[in-house]
Design a protein around this motif. Sequence first.
Motif, PDB file in Angstrom:
ATOM      1  N   LYS A 174      28.616  -7.674 -25.057  1.00 26.61           N
ATOM      2  CA  LYS A 174      27.758  -7.776 -26.127  1.00 26.61           C
ATOM      3  C   LYS A 174      28.729  -7.534 -27.035  1.00 26.61           C
ATOM      4  CE  LYS A 174      23.738  -8.885 -29.322  1.00 26.61           C
ATOM      5  NZ  LYS A 174      21.928  -8.878 -29.060  1.00 26.61           N
ATOM      6  N   ALA A 175      28.673  -6.299 -27.201  1.00 30.13           N
ATOM      7  CA  ALA A 175      29.443  -5.432 -28.120  1.00 30.13           C
ATOM      8  C   ALA A 175      31.699  -6.574 -27.930  1.00 30.13           C
ATOM      9  CB  ALA A 175      29.660  -3.548 -28.038  1.00 30.13           C
ATOM     10  N   LEU A 176      31.684  -6.117 -26.764  1.00 30.93           N
ATOM     11  CA  LEU A 176      33.043  -7.094 -26.801  1.00 30.93           C
ATOM     12  C   LEU A 176      33.307  -8.299 -27.651  1.00 30.93           C
ATOM     13  CD1 LEU A 176      35.484  -5.647 -24.933  1.00 30.93           C
ATOM     14  CD2 LEU A 176      34.319  -7.207 -23.464  1.00 30.93           C
ATOM     15  N   THR A 177      32.126  -8.561 -27.226  1.00 25.70           N
ATOM     16  CA  THR A 177      32.733  -9.776 -27.672  1.00 25.70           C
ATOM     17  C   THR A 177      32.022 -10.381 -29.183  1.00 25.70           C
ATOM     18  OG1 THR A 177      32.166 -10.801 -25.678  1.00 25.70           O
ATOM     19  CG2 THR A 177      32.191 -12.324 -27.943  1.00 25.70           C
ATOM     20  N   LEU A 178      30.965  -9.593 -29.358  1.00 26.50           N
ATOM     21  CA  LEU A 178      31.227  -9.798 -31.239  1.00 26.50           C
ATOM     22  C   LEU A 178      32.326  -9.284 -32.084  1.00 26.50           C
ATOM     23  CD1 LEU A 178      26.834  -9.489 -30.909  1.00 26.50           C
ATOM     24  CD2 LEU A 178      28.363 -11.571 -30.907  1.00 26.50           C
ATOM     25  N   THR A 179      32.733  -8.090 -31.787  1.00 24.47           N
ATOM     26  CA  THR A 179      33.588  -7.356 -32.194  1.00 24.47           C
ATOM     27  C   THR A 179      34.637  -7.918 -32.501  1.00 24.47           C
ATOM     28  OG1 THR A 179      34.077  -5.684 -30.717  1.00 24.47           O
ATOM     29  CG2 THR A 179      32.241  -4.879 -32.431  1.00 24.47           C
ATOM     30  N   GLY A 180      34.640  -8.424 -30.936  1.00 23.93           N
ATOM     31  CA  GLY A 180      36.250  -8.866 -31.132  1.00 23.93           C
ATOM     32  C   GLY A 180      36.689 -10.114 -31.882  1.00 23.93           C
ATOM     33  N   PHE A 181      35.569 -11.301 -31.694  1.00 22.19           N
ATOM     34  CA  PHE A 181      35.419 -12.044 -32.568  1.00 22.19           C
ATOM     35  C   PHE A 181      35.460 -11.888 -34.331  1.00 22.19           C
ATOM     36  CE2 PHE A 181      33.216 -15.664 -35.181  1.00 22.19           C
ATOM     37  CZ  PHE A 181      33.316 -16.588 -34.351  1.00 22.19           C
ATOM     38  N   ASP A 198      27.337 -20.962 -32.406  1.00 21.30           N
ATOM     39  CA  ASP A 198      26.722 -21.381 -31.235  1.00 21.30           C
ATOM     40  C   ASP A 198      26.684 -20.428 -29.576  1.00 21.30           C
ATOM     41  OD1 ASP A 198      25.611 -23.164 -33.082  1.00 21.30           O
ATOM     42  OD2 ASP A 198      26.393 -24.655 -31.943  1.00 21.30           O
ATOM     43  N   GLY A 199      27.847 -20.450 -29.141  1.00 21.88           N
ATOM     44  CA  GLY A 199      28.593 -19.976 -28.327  1.00 21.88           C
ATOM     45  C   GLY A 199      28.336 -18.198 -28.506  1.00 21.88           C
ATOM     46  N   LEU A 200      28.639 -17.756 -29.333  1.00 23.82           N
ATOM     47  CA  LEU A 200      28.048 -16.365 -29.859  1.00 23.82           C
ATOM     48  C   LEU A 200      26.543 -16.220 -29.282  1.00 23.82           C
ATOM     49  CD1 LEU A 200      29.937 -15.341 -33.102  1.00 23.82           C
ATOM     50  CD2 LEU A 200      30.683 -14.541 -30.035  1.00 23.82           C
ATOM     51  N   ARG A 201      25.766 -17.164 -29.893  1.00 21.44           N
ATOM     52  CA  ARG A 201      24.995 -16.740 -29.911  1.00 21.44           C
ATOM     53  C   ARG A 201      24.614 -17.059 -28.720  1.00 21.44           C
ATOM     54  NH1 ARG A 201      23.841 -19.603 -35.027  1.00 21.44           N
ATOM     55  NH2 ARG A 201      22.948 -18.206 -36.035  1.00 21.44           N
ATOM     56  N   ALA A 202      24.524 -17.814 -27.733  1.00 21.15           N
ATOM     57  CA  ALA A 202      24.129 -18.294 -25.734  1.00 21.15           C
ATOM     58  C   ALA A 202      25.330 -16.583 -24.907  1.00 21.15           C
ATOM     59  CB  ALA A 202      25.190 -19.025 -25.613  1.00 21.15           C
ATOM     60  N   ILE A 203      25.989 -16.209 -25.953  1.00 21.56           N
ATOM     61  CA  ILE A 203      26.294 -14.942 -25.118  1.00 21.56           C
ATOM     62  C   ILE A 203      25.757 -13.996 -24.650  1.00 21.56           C
ATOM     63  CG2 ILE A 203      28.323 -13.247 -25.045  1.00 21.56           C
ATOM     64  CD1 ILE A 203      30.349 -15.216 -25.187  1.00 21.56           C
ATOM     65  N   ALA A 204      24.956 -13.702 -26.276  1.00 17.90           N
ATOM     66  CA  ALA A 204      24.277 -12.697 -26.807  1.00 17.90           C
ATOM     67  C   ALA A 204      22.740 -12.558 -25.855  1.00 17.90           C
ATOM     68  CB  ALA A 204      23.816 -12.698 -27.998  1.00 17.90           C
ATOM     69  N   ARG A 205      22.559 -14.000 -25.724  1.00 16.88           N
ATOM     70  CA  ARG A 205      21.307 -14.421 -25.598  1.00 16.88           C
ATOM     71  C   ARG A 205      21.028 -14.126 -23.111  1.00 16.88           C
ATOM     72  NH1 ARG A 205      20.098 -19.228 -29.107  1.00 16.88           N
ATOM     73  NH2 ARG A 205      19.343 -18.551 -30.043  1.00 16.88           N
ATOM     74  N   ALA A 206      22.650 -14.422 -23.225  1.00 13.47           N
ATOM     75  CA  ALA A 206      22.794 -13.877 -21.688  1.00 13.47           C
ATOM     76  C   ALA A 206      22.903 -12.808 -21.236  1.00 13.47           C
ATOM     77  CB  ALA A 206      23.673 -14.953 -20.907  1.00 13.47           C
ATOM     78  N   CYS A 207      23.587 -11.913 -22.315  1.00 14.11           N
ATOM     79  CA  CYS A 207      23.956 -10.711 -22.241  1.00 14.11           C
ATOM     80  C   CYS A 207      22.708  -9.805 -21.457  1.00 14.11           C
ATOM     81  CB  CYS A 207      24.331 -10.201 -22.510  1.00 14.11           C
ATOM     82  SG  CYS A 207      26.278  -9.893 -22.772  1.00 14.11           S
ATOM     83  N   PRO A 208      22.270  -9.604 -20.289  1.00 11.72           N
ATOM     84  CA  PRO A 208      21.480  -9.094 -19.459  1.00 11.72           C
ATOM     85  C   PRO A 208      21.292  -7.388 -20.223  1.00 11.72           C
ATOM     86  CG  PRO A 208      23.465  -8.415 -18.064  1.00 11.72           C
ATOM     87  CD  PRO A 208      23.936  -9.316 -19.197  1.00 11.72           C
ATOM     88  N   ASP A 209      20.083  -6.270 -20.105  1.00 14.96           N
ATOM     89  CA  ASP A 209      19.663  -5.841 -20.354  1.00 14.96           C
ATOM     90  C   ASP A 209      20.290  -3.954 -19.170  1.00 14.96           C
ATOM     91  OD1 ASP A 209      18.798  -4.094 -22.451  1.00 14.96           O
ATOM     92  OD2 ASP A 209      16.617  -4.450 -21.110  1.00 14.96           O
TER      93      ASP A 209
END
Length: 368
Positions: free
Chosen positions: A192-199, A173-184
């Motif tokens: 987004k890449a740092l968080t998703l790959t790191g996880f 759930d936190g990953l989804r919230a982070i992905a949606r909150a990352c600006p364009d």
Amino acid sequence: MTATIETAAAEGVAGVPVAVDPTAAERRALIGRWAERHGVDAARRLAEAEDLADAVAAEITPDNTTDTYTKSWRVWQRFCAVTELPELKGSRGALVAFVTWMLRESRQNGKGYAPSSASTHLAAAVVGLRQRGATVSGDDQAEARAALEGLAVKLLQAGERRGRGQAVGGDIDGLRAIARACPDTLTGARDKALTLTGFHYASRSQDPAGLLTGDVTLHPCGLVIAVLTGKTKHSVRNAKIRYADDPEICPVRAWTAYRTRLAAEHGPRWTGPSAPAFVGIDQWGHVTGGMGPDSVTRAIKRISTRARVPIAWTGHSLRIGLASVARRNGHDGIAIADQGGWARHSRSMLGYMQRDDGWDDNASAGLA
């Protein structure tokens, strides 16, 4: 020969340089014994080998270990200045007084350290004393540690809880919230890449900070990330990250989008195999170089705060999250250990898993 040996012991052997430090006297005495036993030329070569061994030891010591020793030695120096005790005397009383001072009044704000921090400073201060030629017996160190543990219990009994506690683990759930909150923006793509790959490879803060672009390889099934792992004995593990079923939180797609945007906006300089995988970006969108461990930690906290996750994540949240979420989804403990670079049956990994197991497999569940 006697005069030669005495000269060797006092000044070095026939021009062999002797480092000027608190342990120089011991080194000179050792060289003198070598000269007596093996001759001056052999003693010179042995001394040069010792210097090489010292240089190699310094080179392979991790930077964070060196930083810890430096910080802890400053704490010890401050203690000696306050108490007017000699800096190079690690006696039983001095060490017990040191841990007492650390718990009661050592910090700049007049408060004491958390017991875990005091334990680290004690161990590092003992290393520093021995490096500087001071004698610290194992019994004296053990008594100081026993005093530290006993005083820590007293703090708990008095209702004091010190330290930040264990970091919160990341979750889906936190990953989804982070992905949606990352600006364009490029920064948003990097976050987004740092968080998703790191996880997905259970990163510590230093892991993405040390990655080069050449360490990350695209594969038909996803990504292969060559991660330098291990706190003391280093090796490289190839962590495999598959495409996610949910494109919104897919680490492979996030990595590809980030690298494509970086190349488009800043050219080939940051895309070669020796370039940092994750770059620092200032408020104007300029690339400032590779990210360091501290900047990764700050970024993860900022990213999670922006996404309004219930409890802000730290640099360790991604590592905890992989272990706990993978366990919850039924993955084998050995597979989790291999993916995250833990030793199999690692106590820390099992502790992360227990956070979830303790709720699902709980002896108090269903009693009433």
